[in-house]
Design a protein around this motif. Structure first.
Motif, short mmCIF file in Angstrom:
data_model
loop_
_atom_site.label_atom_id
_atom_site.label_comp_id
_atom_site.label_asym_id
_atom_site.label_seq_id
_atom_site.Cartn_x
_atom_site.Cartn_y
_atom_site.Cartn_z
N VAL A 51 1.33 20.95 27.53
CA VAL A 51 1.38 20.14 26.30
C VAL A 51 0.95 18.72 26.62
O VAL A 51 1.36 18.15 27.64
N LYS A 52 0.12 18.15 25.75
CA LYS A 52 -0.29 16.75 25.86
C LYS A 52 0.17 16.00 24.61
O LYS A 52 0.37 16.59 23.55
N PRO A 53 0.35 14.69 24.69
CA PRO A 53 0.73 13.92 23.50
C PRO A 53 -0.34 14.03 22.41
O PRO A 53 -1.54 14.15 22.69
N SER A 54 0.11 13.96 21.18
CA SER A 54 -0.81 14.00 20.04
C SER A 54 -1.58 12.69 19.94
O SER A 54 -1.20 11.67 20.53
N ASP A 55 -2.66 12.72 19.17
CA ASP A 55 -3.42 11.50 18.94
C ASP A 55 -2.55 10.43 18.29
O ASP A 55 -2.68 9.24 18.59
N ALA A 56 -1.65 10.86 17.41
CA ALA A 56 -0.78 9.91 16.72
C ALA A 56 0.18 9.25 17.70
O ALA A 56 0.43 8.03 17.63
N GLU A 57 0.73 10.02 18.66
CA GLU A 57 1.64 9.44 19.64
C GLU A 57 0.90 8.47 20.56
O GLU A 57 1.42 7.39 20.88
N ILE A 58 -0.30 8.82 20.97
CA ILE A 58 -1.08 7.94 21.84
C ILE A 58 -1.44 6.64 21.11
O ILE A 58 -1.40 5.55 21.70
N ALA A 59 -1.76 6.76 19.82
CA ALA A 59 -2.08 5.55 19.04
C ALA A 59 -0.87 4.63 18.94
O ALA A 59 -1.00 3.40 19.00
N ALA A 60 0.33 5.21 18.81
CA ALA A 60 1.55 4.41 18.71
C ALA A 60 2.02 3.91 20.06
O ALA A 60 2.68 2.87 20.16
#
Length: 322
Positions: A292-301
């Motif tokens: 599992v990798k972080p979502s784009d939304a989590e990386i943006a935040a």
């Protein structure tokens, strides 16, 4: 360093829901014993406690005195904090009365937290000038400055090369040894400047000191050695269908985790020509789950989440006969 002197720095827990979802199985497992190998600022621990029943138990570990101080504010009889590495988890289970029990889940969130990076007094970051410490546990062990003052050139080069994957390791070591003959290397700014002097080219957007600081931090805290010990001990303590979840942030950690989990999920198969029934074939000790990798939304935040990788497995055989 005193607790009062450290600013209240914020930390975003990476892969919070994903990790706890993978760790805590619904139903009877809510009554089980769980381990949080790196309490940090308690994001995962608090989420795990939300999932446990009144009979569940959570033991968390951390080497950082500030993390321990934060953990001690959790007034929950189901929770205990241990001021030590997760590599000591077997002793901790015995101390807390669970030595004879198998645990239902172990979570390891590796690396360093945002409060540690952003606190100049800890010496983890080349972005802030501060004492060159780098110890996770400031109450024991040798600081980075003390080590650099005495280690020989070959040892420094090996650490920077092996733990930082730095191709200019020898040049950096030579520069450090030459400078310390003139003056002590005691601050992060001094070390960063020396590395920049020795490293002539670097990847676009990456500070020349990145790999060196990572390497020295990993070495000072024995992070990879403790990870290998902790993984073996955690798996040995796990109950059948227990879960092991590990979040790593750089390739050296992830490689160790990947290889360890693969070794538990694979068993050598005997020669097919031998008269062995399928039921008698050796069975793997664990079943792997998807990476599992972080979502784009989590990386943006939280941009620091971009390098995170979560791997997990479920133990399928309660006892390792080997």
């Amino acid at each position: 360093m005193t607790l009062q002197s450290v600013p209240d720095l914020q930390h975003r827990t990476v892969l919070l829901d994903e990790a706890v979802d993978a760790l805590v199985i619904e139903g009877d497992r809510a009554d089980g014993v769980y381990l949080d190998g790196t309490f940090g600022r308690g994001g995962h621990s608090r989420k795990i406690l939300e999932r446990l029943s009144a009979r569940g138990r959570l033991i968390a570990f951390d080497k950082d005195p500030l993390a321990i101080a934060t953990a001690q504010t959790i007034a929950d009889p189901r929770f205990a904090i241990v001021h030590d590495s997760f590599a000591t988890l077997d002793q901790a289970l015995a101390v807390h009365g669970h030595g004879a029990m198998r645990v239902d889940g172990v979570l390891m969130d590796l690396g360093i937290s945002s409060p540690q990076v952003d606190d100049a007094a800890r010496g983890f970051s080349f972005r802030f000038d501060g004492p060159l410490d780098m110890r996770m546990d400031t109450t024991r062990g040798v600081s980075a400055a003390e080590w650099l003052a005495t280690a020989d050139e070959q040892t420094i080069a090996k650490v920077i090369r092996d733990y930082g994957e730095e191709r200019f390791a020898l040049q950096i070591a030579k520069t450090i040894v030459a400078r310390r003959a003139v003056e002590p290397i005691s601050t992060t700014r001094q070390l960063a400047a020396l590395v920049a002097q020795a490293v002539k080219t670097r990847e676009k957007g990456k500070d020349p000191a990145t790999r060196t600081f990572q390497a020295i931090r990993i070495f000072i805290n024995q992070e990879l050695e403790e990870l290998e010990i902790g993984l073996e001990k955690a798996f040995r303590q796990m109950a059948q269908y227990g879960r092991l979840v590990v979040i790593s942030f750089h390739s050296l950690e992830d490689r160790i985790v990947k290889q360890f989990m693969a070794s538990k999920a694979h068993v050598p198969q005997p020669d097919r020509r031998l008269p062995i029934r399928a039921v008698d074939l050796p069975q793997p000790l664990a079943r792997l789950h998807s990476r599992v990798k972080p979502s784009d939304a989590e990386i943006a935040a939280n941009p620091r989440a971009r390098s995170a990788v979560m791997r997990s497995l479920e133990r399928t055989v309660a006892e390792d006969a080997s």
